[in-house]
Write a protein that holds these residues in place. Structure first.
Motif, mmCIF file in Angstrom:
data_model
loop_
_atom_site.group_PDB
_atom_site.id
_atom_site.type_symbol
_atom_site.label_atom_id
_atom_site.label_comp_id
_atom_site.label_asym_id
_atom_site.label_seq_id
_atom_site.Cartn_x
_atom_site.Cartn_y
_atom_site.Cartn_z
ATOM 1 N N ILE A 190 0.862 -1.187 0.000
ATOM 2 C CA ILE A 190 0.000 0.000 0.000
ATOM 3 C C ILE A 190 0.898 1.236 0.000
ATOM 4 O O ILE A 190 1.810 1.350 0.834
ATOM 5 C CB ILE A 190 -0.936 0.017 1.220
ATOM 6 N N GLN A 191 0.648 2.117 -0.901
ATOM 7 C CA GLN A 191 1.468 3.322 -1.000
ATOM 8 C C GLN A 191 0.562 4.542 -1.126
ATOM 9 O O GLN A 191 -0.525 4.475 -1.720
ATOM 10 C CB GLN A 191 2.399 3.260 -2.222
ATOM 11 N N TYR A 192 1.041 5.649 -0.491
ATOM 12 C CA TYR A 192 0.408 6.928 -0.773
ATOM 13 C C TYR A 192 0.812 7.344 -2.190
ATOM 14 O O TYR A 192 2.002 7.353 -2.528
ATOM 15 C CB TYR A 192 0.864 8.001 0.207
ATOM 16 N N PRO A 193 -0.125 7.722 -3.018
ATOM 17 C CA PRO A 193 0.239 8.117 -4.382
ATOM 18 C C PRO A 193 0.905 9.487 -4.381
ATOM 19 O O PRO A 193 0.742 10.293 -3.472
ATOM 20 C CB PRO A 193 -1.107 8.158 -5.103
ATOM 21 N N PRO A 239 3.562 10.814 -0.182
ATOM 22 C CA PRO A 239 3.684 9.545 -0.901
ATOM 23 C C PRO A 239 4.805 8.688 -0.311
ATOM 24 O O PRO A 239 5.731 9.185 0.320
ATOM 25 C CB PRO A 239 3.993 9.977 -2.338
ATOM 26 N N THR A 240 4.696 7.388 -0.545
ATOM 27 C CA THR A 240 5.656 6.445 0.022
ATOM 28 C C THR A 240 6.418 5.724 -1.084
ATOM 29 O O THR A 240 5.945 5.586 -2.216
ATOM 30 C CB THR A 240 4.934 5.424 0.909
ATOM 31 N N ASP A 241 7.620 5.266 -0.697
ATOM 32 C CA ASP A 241 8.469 4.476 -1.589
ATOM 33 C C ASP A 241 8.700 5.198 -2.921
ATOM 34 O O ASP A 241 8.537 4.634 -4.005
ATOM 35 C CB ASP A 241 7.857 3.090 -1.850
ATOM 36 N N VAL A 242 9.073 6.456 -2.819
ATOM 37 C CA VAL A 242 9.211 7.297 -4.004
ATOM 38 C C VAL A 242 10.660 7.277 -4.495
ATOM 39 O O VAL A 242 11.603 7.371 -3.709
ATOM 40 C CB VAL A 242 8.778 8.752 -3.694
ATOM 41 N N THR A 243 10.805 7.158 -5.797
ATOM 42 C CA THR A 243 12.102 7.307 -6.459
ATOM 43 C C THR A 243 12.001 8.477 -7.424
ATOM 44 O O THR A 243 11.041 8.564 -8.206
ATOM 45 C CB THR A 243 12.479 6.026 -7.213
ATOM 46 N N CYS A 244 12.969 9.395 -7.332
ATOM 47 C CA CYS A 244 12.957 10.573 -8.200
ATOM 48 C C CYS A 244 14.192 10.551 -9.101
ATOM 49 O O CYS A 244 15.306 10.221 -8.649
ATOM 50 C CB CYS A 244 12.926 11.864 -7.379
ATOM 51 N N TYR A 245 13.996 10.935 -10.364
ATOM 52 C CA TYR A 245 15.057 11.001 -11.362
ATOM 53 C C TYR A 245 15.246 12.464 -11.739
ATOM 54 O O TYR A 245 14.318 13.112 -12.241
ATOM 55 C CB TYR A 245 14.707 10.153 -12.582
ATOM 56 N N PHE A 246 16.456 12.984 -11.501
ATOM 57 C CA PHE A 246 16.763 14.395 -11.711
ATOM 58 C C PHE A 246 17.599 14.545 -12.986
ATOM 59 O O PHE A 246 18.666 13.930 -13.126
ATOM 60 C CB PHE A 246 17.522 14.926 -10.492
ATOM 61 N N TYR A 247 17.093 15.382 -13.934
ATOM 62 C CA TYR A 247 17.784 15.677 -15.184
ATOM 63 C C TYR A 247 18.232 17.136 -15.126
ATOM 64 O O TYR A 247 17.416 18.056 -15.316
ATOM 65 C CB TYR A 247 16.853 15.450 -16.373
ATOM 66 N N PRO A 248 19.528 17.417 -14.838
ATOM 67 C CA PRO A 248 19.987 18.805 -14.635
ATOM 68 C C PRO A 248 19.821 19.692 -15.859
ATOM 69 O O PRO A 248 19.637 20.901 -15.717
ATOM 70 C CB PRO A 248 21.456 18.643 -14.263
ATOM 71 N N ASP A 249 19.875 19.120 -17.052
ATOM 72 C CA ASP A 249 19.738 19.931 -18.258
ATOM 73 C C ASP A 249 19.481 18.989 -19.420
ATOM 74 O O ASP A 249 19.596 17.757 -19.299
ATOM 75 C CB ASP A 249 21.008 20.769 -18.489
ATOM 76 N N LEU A 250 19.107 19.558 -20.523
ATOM 77 C CA LEU A 250 18.885 18.733 -21.712
ATOM 78 C C LEU A 250 20.161 17.976 -22.068
ATOM 79 O O LEU A 250 21.279 18.493 -21.961
ATOM 80 C CB LEU A 250 18.456 19.611 -22.891
ATOM 81 N N VAL A 293 12.626 8.690 -1.429
ATOM 82 C CA VAL A 293 12.514 10.145 -1.299
ATOM 83 C C VAL A 293 11.348 10.486 -0.370
ATOM 84 O O VAL A 293 10.253 9.912 -0.477
ATOM 85 C CB VAL A 293 12.291 10.785 -2.683
ATOM 86 N N ASP A 294 11.596 11.420 0.553
ATOM 87 C CA ASP A 294 10.569 11.890 1.489
ATOM 88 C C ASP A 294 10.046 13.236 1.015
ATOM 89 O O ASP A 294 10.752 14.241 1.055
ATOM 90 C CB ASP A 294 11.175 12.006 2.896
ATOM 91 N N ILE A 295 8.800 13.252 0.515
ATOM 92 C CA ILE A 295 8.167 14.498 0.068
ATOM 93 C C ILE A 295 6.922 14.707 0.919
ATOM 94 O O ILE A 295 6.044 13.840 0.943
ATOM 95 C CB ILE A 295 7.776 14.445 -1.422
ATOM 96 N N GLN A 296 6.832 15.845 1.597
ATOM 97 C CA GLN A 296 5.683 16.162 2.430
ATOM 98 C C GLN A 296 5.188 17.555 2.109
ATOM 99 O O GLN A 296 5.901 18.366 1.517
ATOM 100 C CB GLN A 296 6.032 16.057 3.920
ATOM 101 N N TYR A 297 3.948 17.806 2.567
ATOM 102 C CA TYR A 297 3.327 19.102 2.291
ATOM 103 C C TYR A 297 4.134 20.244 2.891
ATOM 104 O O TYR A 297 4.284 21.296 2.299
ATOM 105 C CB TYR A 297 1.902 19.101 2.843
ATOM 106 N N THR A 298 4.643 20.039 4.076
ATOM 107 C CA THR A 298 5.402 21.104 4.759
ATOM 108 C C THR A 298 6.901 20.851 4.727
ATOM 109 O O THR A 298 7.663 21.632 5.299
ATOM 110 C CB THR A 298 4.934 21.211 6.216
ATOM 111 N N ARG A 299 7.322 19.760 4.095
ATOM 112 C CA ARG A 299 8.752 19.452 4.072
ATOM 113 C C ARG A 299 9.121 18.966 2.674
ATOM 114 O O ARG A 299 8.972 17.789 2.342
ATOM 115 C CB ARG A 299 9.084 18.389 5.115
ATOM 116 N N PRO A 300 9.608 19.885 1.846
ATOM 117 C CA PRO A 300 9.906 19.510 0.454
ATOM 118 C C PRO A 300 11.157 18.643 0.366
ATOM 119 O O PRO A 300 11.979 18.586 1.274
ATOM 120 C CB PRO A 300 10.101 20.857 -0.228
ATOM 121 N N PHE A 301 11.254 17.980 -0.770
ATOM 122 C CA PHE A 301 12.458 17.210 -1.096
ATOM 123 C C PHE A 301 13.415 18.146 -1.832
ATOM 124 O O PHE A 301 13.044 18.809 -2.799
ATOM 125 C CB PHE A 301 12.065 16.017 -1.967
ATOM 126 N N ARG A 302 14.650 18.197 -1.327
ATOM 127 C CA ARG A 302 15.630 19.138 -1.879
ATOM 128 C C ARG A 302 16.687 18.399 -2.692
ATOM 129 O O ARG A 302 17.190 17.359 -2.253
ATOM 130 C CB ARG A 302 16.283 19.944 -0.756
#
Length: 990
Positions: A361-364, A398-409, A419-428
């Motif tokens: 079960i995951q938060y979307p 959301p839970t069990d999040v994986t983020c892919y960062f593309y710095p430029d084209l 990755v921990d992303i929350q309403y009051t605590r952004p992912f940096r």
């Protein structure tokens, strides 16, 4: 009717009589013919009307001259046999008595003779009149019999033939069983009926009644045709059970004559659930309905429990085993993310299965935002960028999040897992760019149930110190205001300096700022883009900023001139006399253009243009009051309101006031009256406040009174003296502008009492009571004599307990009648504050005086027998400690120890001095090195007594401390014990 004749020979004439002999002896009529020598008599129905059927004795008596001749006759009185019907059973059991019943319409005392056709007969007589007669008989061989019945009595005869019956074996020797005790609802249950021997036949036709235990039954009619089947493979009975359960089958095999019963033949109906399982998705969102359904389920129900893995459970409905299975899917949702193990336990009457499934079960990931926004600028060369990925909604993160960062084209991505992303605590996401220009950025975040992509574009820009700019108000207009109390609110002007460099979202990390705000305050090492400062003065300020590059050492100075407020508003004085004092208002400006309007707050206003600087305006207030003048300045299309720092007061001169009071006062009543009046030609004086100091030795409190003084309403104040003497009266009256006073010595007297007073005046104040101990006898005495000695003197004492400032009468009975003094015996007054009032009176006058007493209960006296220093011999191993005998409650005195409580403690250390002096030295200098020895102390012997177990080591110093308590008061006593070896000398003092 029965006719009987008789005759005789050679006899002379006779006479004859006949009698039916029974209980009533019925006489019959007899006819005799002596010529023919023939006689006769008839028995008529009338003669027998009262008789029952049967055999009767008739006595015939023939009499002649020679005597009587008796003849005994028999009369058979019977009913004729008619209409016989026979009840003979068609079948009977071997060796089992059967009842043969003959029924007839008429006949009496019938004799039945049954010819049984087996060389035997059965005989029975049915006496009297009956209509049914039976006989019991049994056959010992198996075959068919033809029975004949012969019925006779004295009056008739009748026979019956061809009465047929068959002799059979009883129903027995059967076996009844179920082929398989466990069946399911899709297969028939098979029952087998067999018999054990051919000799069991014949049994006749019989009926099988079978109760299958499921509220259904069946009746089967069988005959000898199935005998071979019963002897070989058995007779098969099939039944379909539509529901599960344990059923008790009962079979009754019955013929007309007997039966055999089988009961509680168990059949277990249970469907196959070995392949049963549940179907559930592998992944799902929180708070989303998830479909669950059974797979490979049977037609009938089963008992199940589903543990969802979150401490919740789904169980089958009551009676599920005995109903058709409901295969409808159902839904369930999880409120929290995680991997849940779902456990299914299912069972029916025959099988129990267990299976597991896992669901994640995951938060979307809902809507995301990326910052900084598009086209934000960042400084180069450092190029440090920190992206923030923020959850826009307040949904659960959301839970069990994986983020892919593309710095430029055309640049490879960087992966971030968990990755921990929350309403009051952004992912940096930190990143360093080395070249300037636009950067197209993409961040893609995924988990098993969702995917969100956000994009932005940033500009990297080269920055120098000269590129920094400052935004601030060069002129800070400031409007002053009044509070609800009509006073000018404190002035504070908050100025904000905003620092920027192009459109960069931040400064390079090696740049700092320092501010000199021009008012004597400064700030340094500033790295923020906004600097705030509060100015509390209205004037021009030269603000200086220094920009530092900490890496290169470069420094740049920037001047920021500014002005707080455009005008100043002052006056030469703030207090004056009505109609006399001239107030000079000064309006000065710091700009070139403007117009001004002065409001003097007495309904007058004055306008000025920008001609002179400063503007001076003189004004006299013709009315009494408090005035708050202000100026409204209009400068450069801006308006500014300025008040004086403090109000202006216009009040009257008090030289017209007259203060008067009486200077000789008799006590009682001891009243002085103050009169404050005005000159009759002067105006009324508003809000005059007078302060009175009467110099009474007990009532020292200062009094005040404020009022308007008019001709008809002077200020009057009354005061009552408590003490005699020569006090100095000081009356001071004032207003905002002026003041006046009168000081005069007066006399307060009573011819019968001196000025000395009754008690020490320092204790007449509640805040400074006389402190007394409850453990001592106390005498409180009057020290003031009575000068009028020829008068009778009375002393009245009153005592009040003072609790939280309130006085309550206290009932106290002194040991002796109090006159000029009163005794408080120890322990008679509870601890607390008391007010004692003595009233001394003679017939013509009186005087009273209060004083305050504070009774304090002392803590108990505490001591341990043996004193503070004591030696203990190791040979005795224990030391007795007694704090009870000589400790006591101070109120009760020595021996008063029954209400004491004791708390013992012990600490110890070894010393290198072999005497009590060393023990005392270590206790005073190194007590922190003593360790607890409470385990050696036994304080449960008796209240106030204890026992110390000595360690078998000499030169130990023991600190024994007892806390003695009563009524929350505690005293402590310490006894130092020094353990020594040996035996002490015996010492006798004479």
């Amino acid at each position: 009717m029965t006719y009987t004749t008789f005759e005789w020979k050679e006899s002379p004439n006779i006479s004859a009589s006949a009698v039916i002999i029974d209980e009533v002896n019925t006489t019959l009529s007899v006819m005799s013919d002596n010529i023919k020598k023939i006689g006769s008599f008839n028995v008529t129905t009338d003669n027998l009307s009262t008789k029952v059927f049967g055999v009767y004795h008739i006595l015939l008596i023939i009499t002649n001259i020679k005597g009587d001749h008796l003849e005994n006759l028999v009369l058979k009185y019977e009913e004729t046999i008619s209409n016989i019907s026979i009840d003979v059973p068609a079948e009977v059991l071997i060796d089992m008595p059967m009842e043969l019943i003959a029924m007839f319409s008429s006949g009496s005392n019938v004799h039945f003779d049954w010819i049984m056709n087996d060389n035997h007969t059965a005989y029975v007589i049915c006496e009297d009149i009956v209509r049914e007669c039976s006989v019991s008989y049994s056959y010992s061989v198996i075959r068919n019999f033809n029975i004949t019945l012969v019925a006779t009595n004295g009056a008739s005869y009748e026979a019956k033939t061809d009465l047929l019956t068959s002799v059979l074996n009883p129903v027995t020797g059967f076996n009844f069983s179920v082929f398989e005790k466990l069946v399911n609802s899709t297969n028939d249950a098979e029952f087998i009926l067999t018999t054990d021997s051919v000799e069991r036949f014949p049994m006749g036709d019989f009926t099988l009644r079978i109760d299958f235990g499921d509220e259904s039954s069946d009746n089967l009619y069988l005959n000898d045709a199935i005998n071979d089947t019963l002897l070989t493979s058995g007779y098969r009975i099939f039944h379909t059970y539509l529901k599960q359960g344990q059923f008790m089958v009962n079979l009754n095999i019955s013929s007309q004559l007997s039966s055999q019963y089988f009961q509680n033949i168990t059949v277990l109906v249970s469907d196959d659930i070995t392949q049963l399982s549940i179907d559930v998705p592998q992944f799902a969102n929180t708070s989303t309905d998830i479909e669950f359904k059974f797979q490979n389920y049977p037609p009938n129900g089963f008992v199940f429990s589903i543990l969802y893995g979150d401490r919740n459970e789904r169980i089958s409905k009551p009676g599920a085993l005995f109903t058709h299975f409901d295969s409808t899917p159902w839904t369930y949702s999880y409120s929290s993310p995680g991997m849940y193990e779902i456990e299914l336990t299912a069972s029916n009457l025959a099988t129990r299965i267990f299976c597991k499934r896992n669901i994640t079960i995951q938060y979307p990931i809902t809507e995301l935002a990326i910052s900084p926004s598009a086209l934000s600028q960042y400084p180069i060369p450092d190029g440090n960028v920190e992206l923030e990925i923020t959850l826009i909604s307040k949904e659960e993160p959301p839970t069990d999040v994986t983020c892919y960062f593309y710095p430029d084209l055309m640049m490879p991505n960087i992966t971030f897992e968990n990755v921990d992303i929350q309403y009051t605590r952004p992912f940096r996401i930190p990143h360093i760019y080395t070249g300037e220009g636009n950067k197209d950025i993409t961040v893609r975040c995924v988990n098993n149930v969702s995917e969100v992509i956000v994009q932005t574009q940033l500009e990297m820009k080269i920055v120098t110190l000269n590129d920094f700019s400052f935004a601030y108000p060069r002129i800070a207009y400031n409007n002053m205001s009044l509070g609800n109390d009509k006073k000018v609110k404190s002035f504070s002007s908050q100025i904000e300096f905003t620092i920027s460099v192009f459109k960069c979202v931040r400064f390079p990390p090696n740049v700092t700022f320092s501010f000199d705000f021009g008012d004597g305050s400064n700030k340094s090492n500033i790295v923020d883009s906004v600097v705030e400062h509060s100015y509390t003065k209205r004037r021009s300020f030269a603000v200086v900023v220094y920009i530092y590059n900490l890496t290169s050492g470069e420094k740049l100075k920037v001047d920021l001139p500014m002005m707080v407020g455009v005008i100043d508003f002052t006056t030469n004085i703030n207090i004056g006399a009505v109609g006399l004092t001239t107030f000079v208002f000064n309006i000065s400006r710091r700009t070139s253009n403007g117009s001004f309007k002065l409001f003097t707050d007495d309904s007058q206003s004055f306008s000025f243009l920008n001609f002179n600087n400063p503007i001076l305006h003189s004004h006299t207030y013709m009315e009494y009051g408090e005035f708050i003048p202000y100026v409204i300045a209009s400068v450069d299309d801006n308006t500014e309101i300025i008040y004086l720092d403090s109000p202006i007061y216009a009040d009257y001169n008090l030289t017209v006031i007259v203060i008067d009071f009486n200077t000789s006062i008799e006590l009682p009543p001891g009243i002085i009256t103050i009169n404050v009046t005005k000159h009759p030609l002067s105006v009324n004086l508003p809000n005059v406040e007078c302060v009175f100091e009467f110099d009474d030795k007990i009532d020292r409190q200062q009094r005040k009174k404020i009022q308007n003084i008019t001709d008809t309403n002077p200020l009057i104040y009354h005061f009552t003296y408590i003490t005699l003497g020569y006090p100095t009266v000081n009356v001071t009256c004032y207003n905002k502008y002026d003041r006046t006073e009168k000081i005069s010595k007066i006399v307060v007297q009573n011819e019968c009492f001196p000025m000395t007073g009754m008690f020490d005046r320092q204790y007449s104040n509640i805040d400074n009571p006389l402190k007394l101990s409850t453990s001592e006898d106390v005498d409180l005495s009057n020290r003031m004599p009575v000068k009028c000695s020829d008068k009778e003197v009375k002393y009245e004492w009153e005592i009040y307990e003072v609790v939280n400032g309130s006085e309550h009468a206290f009932d106290y009975n002194p040991p002796v009648q109090p006159l000029g003094s009163i005794r408080f015996t120890k322990g008679s007054i509870p601890e607390g504050l008391y007010k004692v009032v003595l009233n001394v009176s003679i017939p013509a006058t009186y005087l009273f005086e209060p004083t305050y007493l504070l009774f304090i209960k002392p803590p108990p006296f505490a001591i341990i027998y043996g004193g503070s220093l004591r030696q203990a011999l190791l040979e005795k191993t224990t030391v007795s400690l007694d704090a009870l005998t000589h400790s006591y409650d101070m109120e009760k005195g020595y021996g008063g120890n029954d209400n004491l409580t004791f708390d013992w403690s012990c600490s110890k250390r070894i010393t290198d001095w072999r005497n009590l002096v060393g023990c005392l030295y270590y206790y005073e200098k190194y007590f922190s090195t003593f360790t607890d020895c409470g385990e050696l102390l036994n304080a449960t012997i008796e209240n106030g007594k204890a026992e110390l177990a000595l360690l078998n080591i000499s030169d130990y110093c023991y600190d024994i401390t007892v806390k003695v308590s009563v009524d929350n008061l505690t005293s402590s006593y310490t006894q130092l014990l020094h353990s020594v070896p040996g035996i002490p000398p015996i010492i006798t003092i004479t």
